[in-house]
Design an enzyme around this catalytic site. Structure first.
Site, PDB file in Angstrom:
ATOM      1  N   HIS A  32      -1.845  -1.791 -10.193  1.00 47.37           N
ATOM      2  CA  HIS A  32      -2.781  -1.225  -9.229  1.00 47.37           C
ATOM      3  C   HIS A  32      -4.021  -2.097  -9.179  1.00 47.37           C
ATOM      4  O   HIS A  32      -4.448  -2.616 -10.202  1.00 47.37           O
ATOM      5  CB  HIS A  32      -3.174   0.209  -9.627  1.00 47.37           C
ATOM      6  CG  HIS A  32      -3.716   0.995  -8.485  1.00 47.37           C
ATOM      7  ND1 HIS A  32      -5.026   0.919  -8.113  1.00 47.37           N
ATOM      8  CD2 HIS A  32      -3.110   1.828  -7.610  1.00 47.37           C
ATOM      9  CE1 HIS A  32      -5.218   1.701  -7.062  1.00 47.37           C
ATOM     10  NE2 HIS A  32      -4.071   2.259  -6.737  1.00 47.37           N
ATOM     11  N   HIS A  47       0.878  -1.185   0.000  1.00 50.16           N
ATOM     12  CA  HIS A  47       0.000   0.000   0.000  1.00 50.16           C
ATOM     13  C   HIS A  47       0.906   1.223   0.000  1.00 50.16           C
ATOM     14  O   HIS A  47       1.562   1.515  -0.991  1.00 50.16           O
ATOM     15  CB  HIS A  47      -0.925  -0.097   1.206  1.00 50.16           C
ATOM     16  CG  HIS A  47      -2.045   0.887   1.248  1.00 50.16           C
ATOM     17  ND1 HIS A  47      -2.344   1.731   0.213  1.00 50.16           N
ATOM     18  CD2 HIS A  47      -2.959   1.162   2.222  1.00 50.16           C
ATOM     19  CE1 HIS A  47      -3.383   2.480   0.555  1.00 50.16           C
ATOM     20  NE2 HIS A  47      -3.770   2.157   1.776  1.00 50.16           N
ATOM     21  N   ASP A  95       3.087   6.017  -7.062  1.00 49.92           N
ATOM     22  CA  ASP A  95       4.236   5.832  -6.183  1.00 49.92           C
ATOM     23  C   ASP A  95       5.537   5.632  -6.937  1.00 49.92           C
ATOM     24  O   ASP A  95       6.613   5.785  -6.358  1.00 49.92           O
ATOM     25  CB  ASP A  95       3.985   4.663  -5.234  1.00 49.92           C
ATOM     26  CG  ASP A  95       3.001   5.063  -4.165  1.00 49.92           C
ATOM     27  OD1 ASP A  95       3.004   6.246  -3.808  1.00 49.92           O
ATOM     28  OD2 ASP A  95       2.218   4.220  -3.718  1.00 49.92           O
TER      29      ASP A  95
END
Ligand code: CMC
Length: 453
Positions: A317, A278, A373
């Site tokens: 994702h 996460h 990210d």
């Protein structure tokens, strides 16, 4: 059903017909908002005293646990909107604090509302001096996310009245305090790791500028951040502000559903965010880039990923099976940051890695594209922030989303304490074997835990 009743119940009179082939019996299950109520399955039974049918959905991949009007995502189309406004427009025209207001209150503020909101947040940035003493108890190398988790949870002890979760004033105070203090807690945990004195908030600075000041201020009388860096950080904050029912938000709602105070509920979100799948992904991206070491090593690394020996961190994702829209936006700000900071070889490795992965059928056939990210990690690296701090920085803006979701949950008429069902796979009615008569080999199927050694 009459049209008026349907409108009241949110149903359209549509239904699903289910035939149970075990019994031949047929059931009508109402369809509401393109969904069926899982509890409606319970009427499906073989014997009258059966428990009834459940749905099995580990990780809730196809189960809506709430109604929400905060964030809309269309993963296939790569769309992200907050309160209906596309993320692209928010990043271009808004600020993080305005987006936080939008998430919490449901509409963009007027000028006067925004001024009040910014004033309230800015004047709650200090933390109790005892928090500093509390932080001093951590080892010099304690992970800052562990420190953040502990200090956010500890806030509940400083504000015991926040337990009155139905009190509107307490709710507002908790909202303001959480959004205002989390950058301070985050920066203090960094300074603790660095062995540097804590820097108090500077209320003359904007939200992202103040955070940079608390991280980096040394002997200068006033810290003056590079506006390009402050802007990129603000955009990163907007991009991370909320992401509907992800792991940490679900944790906040789950824990919050017990009626606990909001600081404890948000601490659960921080804990969930700590995980490498996460919020820990951007930290993992940097560690991965360091391990790759040079552009020449990329092919060998990608071979290992394709042999499923490891994952390409920052790619893929659960929801976006297309380009992550947040990644597209931040990519353009990344260049400004690289221009304003010193050359970093990891940026080159990341750029080449992305290019090769996007040219490779393994990734494109599985719809694995860079997520936010992948870039946020490289930007933080360019800012000189150590990887351990990346998830901590993610937690700062996500606090606005967590609070908004907690508030929405608190007022939801469907709210109940979270309590999933299970499919029990163990023994039943087993006899207790006295200690002296146990052979040690009479283990139940699938040992629950193995003691090392
Ligand atoms: N590298 C290599 N292969 C991957 C990756 C990856 N990053 N992600 C998924 N796959 C493969 C996976 O092995 C599987 O292949 P196969 O069908 O041959 O077995 C296929 O793609 C589907 O994977 P999955 O595990 O079923 O996908 P998921 O939706 O459960 O996982 C994910 C989503 C984010 C956990 C995963 O893509 C991952 O581990 N990514 C790396 C970690 C990461 O960057 N996480 C940050 C997510 S964005 C931040 C946030 O919003 O929290």
């Amino acid at each position: 059903m009459m049209a008026e009743d349907e409108a009241k119940q949110g149903t359209t009179g549509e239904s699903l017909t289910v035939t149970d082939n075990r019994t031949g019996q047929t059931y009508e299950v109402p369809i509401t908002e393109d969904s069926i109520r899982a509890l409606d399955l319970r009427q499906i039974k073989v014997e009258e005293d059966d428990f009834g049918m459940m749905s099995f959905d580990p990780a809730f991949t196809n189960t809506a646990a709430c109604r929400s009007a905060i964030t809309y995502i269309d993963g296939d189309a790569g769309i992200l909107q907050h309160r209906g406004i596309p993320i692209e427009q928010l990043c271009e025209h808004s600020t993080f604090l305005e987006v936080a207001y939008l998430l919490v209150f449901g509409n963009l503020p007027t000028r006067a509302q925004l001024e009040d909101w910014v004033f309230d947040v800015t004047t709650h940035t200090f933390v109790h001096e005892d928090i500093k003493k509390f932080l001093e108890g951590f080892r010099y190398d304690a992970h800052p996310m562990g420190m953040l988790l502990a200090t956010v949870g500890a806030l509940s002890t400083f504000y015991p009245d926040s337990k009155n979760t139905d009190d509107q004033i307490e709710r507002y105070l908790a909202t303001i305090r959480l959004i205002a203090k989390i950058p301070t807690l985050a920066a203090f945990s960094y300074r603790h790791n660095m062995g540097l004195p804590y820097v108090y908030p500077d209320n003359d600075l904007s939200y992202p500028e103040n955070f940079l000041s608390m991280l980096f201020k040394m002997t200068e009388a006033k810290y003056e951040p590079d506006p390009r860096l402050a802007k990129a950080l603000d955009v990163l904050f907007i991009l991370h502000a909320d992401h509907e029912q992800n792991c940490s938000t679900s944790a906040v709602r789950d824990v919050g559903s017990s009626g606990v105070d909001p600081y404890s509920a948000i601490a659960a979100g921080v804990a969930a965010l700590y995980g490498p799948l996460h919020g820990g992904a951007n930290e993992a991206v940097l560690k991965m880039l360091r391990r790759i070491g040079s552009v020449e090593e990329i092919p060998a690394f990608l071979e290992g990923v394709k042999n499923q020996e490891e994952r390409l961190m920052g790619f893929g994702h659960r929801v976006y099976k297309n380009y992550d829209p947040r990644a597209r936006i931040i990519k353009s700000h990344a260049d400004d940051v690289f221009e304003a900071t010193e050359y970093n070889p990891l940026v080159e490795i990341a750029t080449e890695l992305e290019k090769r992965a996007l040219d490779d059928d393994y990734f494109t056939s599985r719809k694995l594209y860079p997520n936010v990210d992948f870039y946020s990690g490289i930007i933080y690296e360019a800012l000189g922030i150590p990887p351990e701090m990346f998830t901590v920085i993610f937690a700062i803006p996500r606090t606005a989303g967590w609070v908004a979701q907690w508030l929405e949950m608190s007022d939801d008429p469907d709210k109940k304490i979270s309590r999933p069902r299970q499919i029990y796979t163990g023994l039943t009615d087993a006899d207790y074997v006295p200690l002296g008569e146990r052979s040690g080999s009479d283990r139940i199927e699938g040992p629950p835990a193995t003691r090392p050694g």
